[in-house]
Write a protein that holds these residues in place. Structure first.
Motif, PDB file in Angstrom:
ATOM      1  N   GLN A  92       1.029  -1.109  -0.085  1.00  0.00           N
ATOM      2  CA  GLN A  92       0.243  -0.057   0.051  1.00  0.00           C
ATOM      3  C   GLN A  92       1.066   1.069  -0.145  1.00  0.00           C
ATOM      4  OE1 GLN A  92      -2.208   0.211   3.353  1.00  0.00           O
ATOM      5  NE2 GLN A  92      -0.603   0.658   4.862  1.00  0.00           N
ATOM      6  N   CYS A  93       0.386   2.302  -0.475  1.00  0.00           N
ATOM      7  CA  CYS A  93       1.256   3.557  -0.651  1.00  0.00           C
ATOM      8  C   CYS A  93       0.517   4.440   0.755  1.00  0.00           C
ATOM      9  CB  CYS A  93       0.760   4.400  -2.027  1.00  0.00           C
ATOM     10  SG  CYS A  93       1.132   3.595  -3.313  1.00  0.00           S
ATOM     11  N   ILE A  94       1.661   4.972   1.292  1.00  0.00           N
ATOM     12  CA  ILE A  94       1.289   6.051   2.408  1.00  0.00           C
ATOM     13  C   ILE A  94       2.068   7.309   2.394  1.00  0.00           C
ATOM     14  CG2 ILE A  94       0.825   3.927   3.908  1.00  0.00           C
ATOM     15  CD1 ILE A  94       3.680   4.404   5.111  1.00  0.00           C
ATOM     16  N   VAL A  95       1.443   8.269   2.904  1.00  0.00           N
ATOM     17  CA  VAL A  95       2.261   9.586   2.966  1.00  0.00           C
ATOM     18  C   VAL A  95       3.259   9.602   3.956  1.00  0.00           C
ATOM     19  CG1 VAL A  95       1.668  11.956   3.341  1.00  0.00           C
ATOM     20  CG2 VAL A  95       0.023  10.669   2.267  1.00  0.00           C
ATOM     21  N   ASN A  96       4.391  10.101   3.482  1.00  0.00           N
ATOM     22  CA  ASN A  96       5.489  10.143   4.095  1.00  0.00           C
ATOM     23  C   ASN A  96       5.270  11.040   5.435  1.00  0.00           C
ATOM     24  OD1 ASN A  96       8.079  10.065   5.381  1.00  0.00           O
ATOM     25  ND2 ASN A  96       9.048  10.414   3.451  1.00  0.00           N
ATOM     26  N   PRO A  97       5.129  10.717   6.530  1.00  0.00           N
ATOM     27  CA  PRO A  97       5.114  11.652   7.597  1.00  0.00           C
ATOM     28  C   PRO A  97       6.381  12.518   8.049  1.00  0.00           C
ATOM     29  CG  PRO A  97       5.539   9.452   8.570  1.00  0.00           C
ATOM     30  CD  PRO A  97       5.581   9.234   7.281  1.00  0.00           C
ATOM     31  N   TYR A  98       7.475  12.193   7.352  1.00  0.00           N
ATOM     32  CA  TYR A  98       8.836  12.971   7.637  1.00  0.00           C
ATOM     33  C   TYR A  98       9.430  13.705   6.582  1.00  0.00           C
ATOM     34  CZ  TYR A  98       8.599   9.983  11.830  1.00  0.00           C
ATOM     35  OH  TYR A  98       8.311   9.248  12.941  1.00  0.00           O
ATOM     36  N   PHE A  99       8.365  13.895   5.483  1.00  0.00           N
ATOM     37  CA  PHE A  99       8.661  14.699   4.243  1.00  0.00           C
ATOM     38  C   PHE A  99       9.088  16.188   4.567  1.00  0.00           C
ATOM     39  CE2 PHE A  99       6.991  17.154   0.418  1.00  0.00           C
ATOM     40  CZ  PHE A  99       8.272  16.985  -0.243  1.00  0.00           C
ATOM     41  N   ALA A 100      10.529  16.255   4.196  1.00  0.00           N
ATOM     42  CA  ALA A 100      10.937  17.547   4.497  1.00  0.00           C
ATOM     43  C   ALA A 100      10.633  18.768   3.635  1.00  0.00           C
ATOM     44  CB  ALA A 100      12.482  17.468   4.783  1.00  0.00           C
ATOM     45  N   GLY A 101       9.945  18.431   2.487  1.00  0.00           N
ATOM     46  CA  GLY A 101       9.796  19.442   1.319  1.00  0.00           C
ATOM     47  C   GLY A 101       8.778  20.343   1.604  1.00  0.00           C
ATOM     48  N   ALA A 102       7.730  19.980   2.459  1.00  0.00           N
ATOM     49  CA  ALA A 102       6.579  21.085   2.622  1.00  0.00           C
ATOM     50  C   ALA A 102       6.984  21.447   4.097  1.00  0.00           C
ATOM     51  CB  ALA A 102       5.318  20.090   2.831  1.00  0.00           C
ATOM     52  N   ARG A 103       7.667  22.648   4.171  1.00  0.00           N
ATOM     53  CA  ARG A 103       8.033  23.358   5.244  1.00  0.00           C
ATOM     54  C   ARG A 103       7.373  24.615   5.198  1.00  0.00           C
ATOM     55  NH1 ARG A 103      13.815  21.836   7.250  1.00  0.00           N
ATOM     56  NH2 ARG A 103      14.324  19.958   6.262  1.00  0.00           N
ATOM     57  N   VAL A 104       6.876  25.025   6.343  1.00  0.00           N
ATOM     58  CA  VAL A 104       6.291  26.259   6.671  1.00  0.00           C
ATOM     59  C   VAL A 104       7.127  27.236   6.639  1.00  0.00           C
ATOM     60  CG1 VAL A 104       4.708  27.499   8.247  1.00  0.00           C
ATOM     61  CG2 VAL A 104       4.419  25.210   8.123  1.00  0.00           C
ATOM     62  N   PRO A 105       7.176  28.421   5.991  1.00  0.00           N
ATOM     63  CA  PRO A 105       7.934  29.642   5.926  1.00  0.00           C
ATOM     64  C   PRO A 105       7.886  30.207   7.477  1.00  0.00           C
ATOM     65  CG  PRO A 105       6.104  30.273   4.689  1.00  0.00           C
ATOM     66  CD  PRO A 105       5.832  28.977   5.223  1.00  0.00           C
ATOM     67  N   ALA A 106       9.139  30.541   8.052  1.00  0.00           N
ATOM     68  CA  ALA A 106       9.326  31.044   9.079  1.00  0.00           C
ATOM     69  C   ALA A 106       9.537  32.418   9.098  1.00  0.00           C
ATOM     70  CB  ALA A 106      10.221  30.379  10.185  1.00  0.00           C
ATOM     71  N   GLY A 107       9.183  33.434  10.015  1.00  0.00           N
ATOM     72  CA  GLY A 107       9.514  34.656   9.923  1.00  0.00           C
ATOM     73  C   GLY A 107       8.647  35.464  11.006  1.00  0.00           C
ATOM     74  N   ALA A 108       9.209  36.730  11.230  1.00  0.00           N
ATOM     75  CA  ALA A 108       8.286  37.861  12.327  1.00  0.00           C
ATOM     76  C   ALA A 108       7.016  38.076  11.376  1.00  0.00           C
ATOM     77  CB  ALA A 108       9.183  38.801  12.768  1.00  0.00           C
ATOM     78  N   ASN A 109       7.154  38.409  10.404  1.00  0.00           N
ATOM     79  CA  ASN A 109       5.898  38.862   9.463  1.00  0.00           C
ATOM     80  C   ASN A 109       5.103  37.775   9.012  1.00  0.00           C
ATOM     81  OD1 ASN A 109       6.985  41.389  10.129  1.00  0.00           O
ATOM     82  ND2 ASN A 109       8.229  41.683   8.086  1.00  0.00           N
ATOM     83  N   TYR A 110       5.291  36.538   8.970  1.00  0.00           N
ATOM     84  CA  TYR A 110       4.509  35.681   8.593  1.00  0.00           C
ATOM     85  C   TYR A 110       3.253  35.497   9.199  1.00  0.00           C
ATOM     86  CZ  TYR A 110       2.844  30.934   6.962  1.00  0.00           C
ATOM     87  OH  TYR A 110       2.076  29.837   6.433  1.00  0.00           O
ATOM     88  N   ARG A 111       2.046  35.235   8.537  1.00  0.00           N
ATOM     89  CA  ARG A 111       0.808  34.972   9.246  1.00  0.00           C
ATOM     90  C   ARG A 111       0.248  33.908   8.412  1.00  0.00           C
ATOM     91  NH1 ARG A 111      -2.325  40.585   8.997  1.00  0.00           N
ATOM     92  NH2 ARG A 111      -0.516  42.037   9.202  1.00  0.00           N
ATOM     93  N   ARG A 112      -0.464  32.985   9.236  1.00  0.00           N
ATOM     94  CA  ARG A 112      -0.860  31.796   8.876  1.00  0.00           C
ATOM     95  C   ARG A 112      -2.280  31.971   8.031  1.00  0.00           C
ATOM     96  NH1 ARG A 112       0.184  26.263  10.026  1.00  0.00           N
ATOM     97  NH2 ARG A 112       2.062  26.855  11.440  1.00  0.00           N
ATOM     98  N   HIS A 113      -2.932  32.924   8.847  1.00  0.00           N
ATOM     99  CA  HIS A 113      -4.482  33.427   8.094  1.00  0.00           C
ATOM    100  C   HIS A 113      -4.423  34.819   7.925  1.00  0.00           C
ATOM    101  CE1 HIS A 113      -5.835  29.592   8.819  1.00  0.00           C
ATOM    102  NE2 HIS A 113      -5.293  29.618   9.963  1.00  0.00           N
ATOM    103  N   ARG A 114      -4.980  35.286   6.821  1.00  0.00           N
ATOM    104  CA  ARG A 114      -5.154  36.687   6.618  1.00  0.00           C
ATOM    105  C   ARG A 114      -6.550  36.947   6.740  1.00  0.00           C
ATOM    106  NH1 ARG A 114      -1.365  38.494   1.308  1.00  0.00           N
ATOM    107  NH2 ARG A 114       0.356  38.404   2.406  1.00  0.00           N
ATOM    108  N   GLY A 115      -6.869  38.080   7.479  1.00  0.00           N
ATOM    109  CA  GLY A 115      -8.130  38.498   7.786  1.00  0.00           C
ATOM    110  C   GLY A 115      -8.505  39.633   7.085  1.00  0.00           C
ATOM    111  N   ALA A 116      -9.808  40.007   6.928  1.00  0.00           N
ATOM    112  CA  ALA A 116     -10.064  40.997   6.178  1.00  0.00           C
ATOM    113  C   ALA A 116     -10.410  42.330   7.063  1.00  0.00           C
ATOM    114  CB  ALA A 116     -11.443  40.919   5.098  1.00  0.00           C
ATOM    115  N   TYR A 117      -9.672  43.303   7.176  1.00  0.00           N
ATOM    116  CA  TYR A 117      -9.563  44.270   8.299  1.00  0.00           C
ATOM    117  C   TYR A 117     -10.232  45.487   7.933  1.00  0.00           C
ATOM    118  CZ  TYR A 117      -6.138  41.211  10.506  1.00  0.00           C
ATOM    119  OH  TYR A 117      -5.649  40.115  11.246  1.00  0.00           O
TER     120      TYR A 117
END
Length: 88
Positions: free
Chosen positions: A63-88
């Motif tokens: 069977q095929c499974i998704v790799n739980p340790y895949f390093a390609g999908a990284r979340v960008p880090a930084g002080a100005n990074y916001r996960r959700h943009r809200g309408a202000y």
């Protein structure tokens, strides 16, 4: 003489025994193929898509499974990074 020789022989046998290899997920590929067999299960990560893995698994006990340790999908880090943009 027997006891020291037996102790040395036991220590030598324990130190020369092959260590068990742990299955490792390759962090370079997002999809892994898990195969089942009489000799044991194995996991091999070397597929870039589920479709590619499914072709390899076709007709096999696998069977095929998704790799739980895949390093390609990284979340960008930084002080100005916001996960959700809200309408202000």
């Amino acid at each position: 003489m027997r006891i020291p020789a037996l102790g040395i022989l036991t220590i030598v046998l324990l130190l020369t025994a092959a260590p068990a290899r742990a299955q490792r997920y390759d962090p370079d590929y997002p999809v892994c193929l898990q195969t089942y067999g009489i000799g044991g299960d194995s996991i091999g990560c070397g597929y870039t898509s589920l479709a590619q893995c499914a072709q390899s698994a076709s007709g096999r006990s696998a069977q095929c499974i998704v790799n739980p340790y895949f390093a390609g999908a990284r979340v960008p880090a930084g002080a100005n990074y916001r996960r959700h943009r809200g309408a202000y």
